[in-house]
Design an enzyme around this catalytic site. Structure first.
Site: not given
Ligand code: NAD
Ligand code: TYD
Length: 340
Positions: A126-128, A150, A154
């Site tokens: 992630t970019d975070e 988090y 990561k």
């Molecule tokens: P999500 O929370 O929707 O899904 C995570 C999945 O992982 C779920 O199906 C959960 O059951 C499974 N999981 C959790 N712990 C586990 C374990 N110990 N063993 C096996 N499975 C497990 O997440 P997402 O948004 O689809 O993100 C997927 C990946 O992409 C993550 O690694 C996240 O850090 C990365 N990512 C997400 C975003 C975003 O905006 N959502 C952006 C950049 C990177």
């Molecule tokens: P989020 O979807 O939790 O992603 P991340 O924190 O991983 O970027 O949040 C995106 C942005 O939205 C972040 O700046 C926090 C803000 N946010 C709210 O303002 N209200 C909310 O209820 C949530 C969940 C997030």
């Protein structure tokens, strides 16, 4: 690269990636390996259930025996790791599971990658991990400045991947993606939360002043980028994936309300998230040199996403009507109403 283990494939991005890969490569097999935490949902993969090139195995990436068994049983040659605890707010409430899955679980998968000599191990990050960037854009060589449990977890996973590449020659790549939006995103994340709340005329809880900036990219653009890195990326390298643009949260909330024809009075500024990163932005020149570019801008991604949630109430109403969701919502938002 024919038999891919997609860990975390029952979550948001992993399920989109699984569908994308099965459609794009008619000779690939995908095994989804997922613990099915609160975020894992077989409804996300429902349309694939009868596909002979798809299999589902329930298991934890931190369970070495179970990982070994799926690797051997399915003769896996590629691992793409999406499995993670992913929500910043939950990492503030309960950091332990983030360390167990995102760091220790990554180590277990790397051990399996080493033992079975996979063609590629790919880590979805992630970019975070770069922390907030007030101006400009983060490059892959920038230092890691994590600020939430988090992002720290990561980053720990990323560093372990690099260590296995250097120390043991595991052919590993890493992508660091910006915020994804699109179908099947659990409604704890801001965009699906705001869209589904707005549909029901419920308040949109904007943290603090709402001037934080996120690069909301369409999930299938991200999946395509991972595919490009998997096939054309160089082992040992890291690639950023995002649109390079961005949107302020308050503007994103306004756009959602406009698209759904709801009043701005639904916006409720609430107490800010502790350690809230002000802005993320990625420089994606490195992956673009491999031939990838995003197909959607942030507003285009948002419009498509809103439409999906409007058309797929069956998917999110089931989640939001459950006790588990309501307990989480009360815990994260109760007492937060601070500002008008
Ligand atoms: P999500 O929370 O929707 O899904 C995570 C999945 O992982 C779920 O199906 C959960 O059951 C499974 N999981 C959790 N712990 C586990 C374990 N110990 N063993 C096996 N499975 C497990 O997440 P997402 O948004 O689809 O993100 C997927 C990946 O992409 C993550 O690694 C996240 O850090 C990365 N990512 C997400 C975003 C975003 O905006 N959502 C952006 C950049 C990177
Ligand atoms: P989020 O979807 O939790 O992603 P991340 O924190 O991983 O970027 O949040 C995106 C942005 O939205 C972040 O700046 C926090 C803000 N946010 C709210 O303002 N209200 C909310 O209820 C949530 C969940 C997030």
């Amino acid at each position: 690269m024919k038999r891919i283990l997609v860990t975390g494939g029952a979550g948001f991005i992993g399920s989109n990636f699984t569908r994308y890969m099965l459609q794009k490569y008619p000779d690939y097999e995908v095994v989804v390996y997922d613990k099915l935490t609160y975020a894992g949902n077989l409804d996300n993969l429902r349309d694939l259930a009868n596909n002979p090139r798809y299999a589902f195995v329930q298991g934890d990436i931190a369970d070495a025996e179970s990982v070994d068994s799926v690797m051997q049983g399915h003769r896996i040659d590629t691992i793409v790791n999406f499995a993670a605890e992913t929500h910043v707010d939950r990492s503030l409430l309960e950091p332990g599971s983030f360390i167990m899955t995102d760091v220790y679980g990554t180590y277990i998968l790397l051990e399996a990658a080493k033992k079975y000599g996979v063609e590629r191990y790919h880590q979805v990050s992630t970019d975070e991990v770069y922390g907030a960037v007030e101006e400009g854009a983060s490059c892959e060589t920038d230092p890691l400045e994590t600020r939430s449990p988090y992002s720290a977890s990561k980053a720990g996973g990323d560093l372990m991947v690099h260590a296995y590449y250097v120390s043991f020659g595991v052919p590993a790549t890493i992508t660091r993606g910006a915020n994804n939006i699109g179908p099947y995103q659990y409604p704890e994340k801001v965009v699906p939360l705001f869209v589904t709340n707005a549909i029901d005329n419920l308040p949109l809880p904007v943290y603090g002043d709402g001037l934080q900036v996120r690069d909301y990219q369409y999930v299938l653009d991200h999946c395509e980028g991972i595919d490009v890195v998997l096939h054309r990326g160089v082992p040992g390298e890291i690639y950023n994936l995002g649109t390079g643009g961005g949107m302020r949260n308050i503007d994103m909330a306004h756009m959602i309300l406009d698209l759904l024809d709801r009043p701005y009075s639904l916006i409720q500024h609430v107490q800010d998230r502790p350690g809230h990163d002000r802005r993320y932005c990625l420089n994606c020149a490195k992956v673009m040199a491999l031939g990838w570019k995003p197909r959607h801008t942030c507003p285009e991604a948002l419009e498509k996403t809103v439409r999906w949630y409007v058309e797929n109430e069956w998917w999110w109403r089931k989640i939001k009507s459950g006790e588990r969701w309501q307990t989480y919502y009360a815990r994260n938002y109760a007492g937060r109403e601070r500002r008008s």
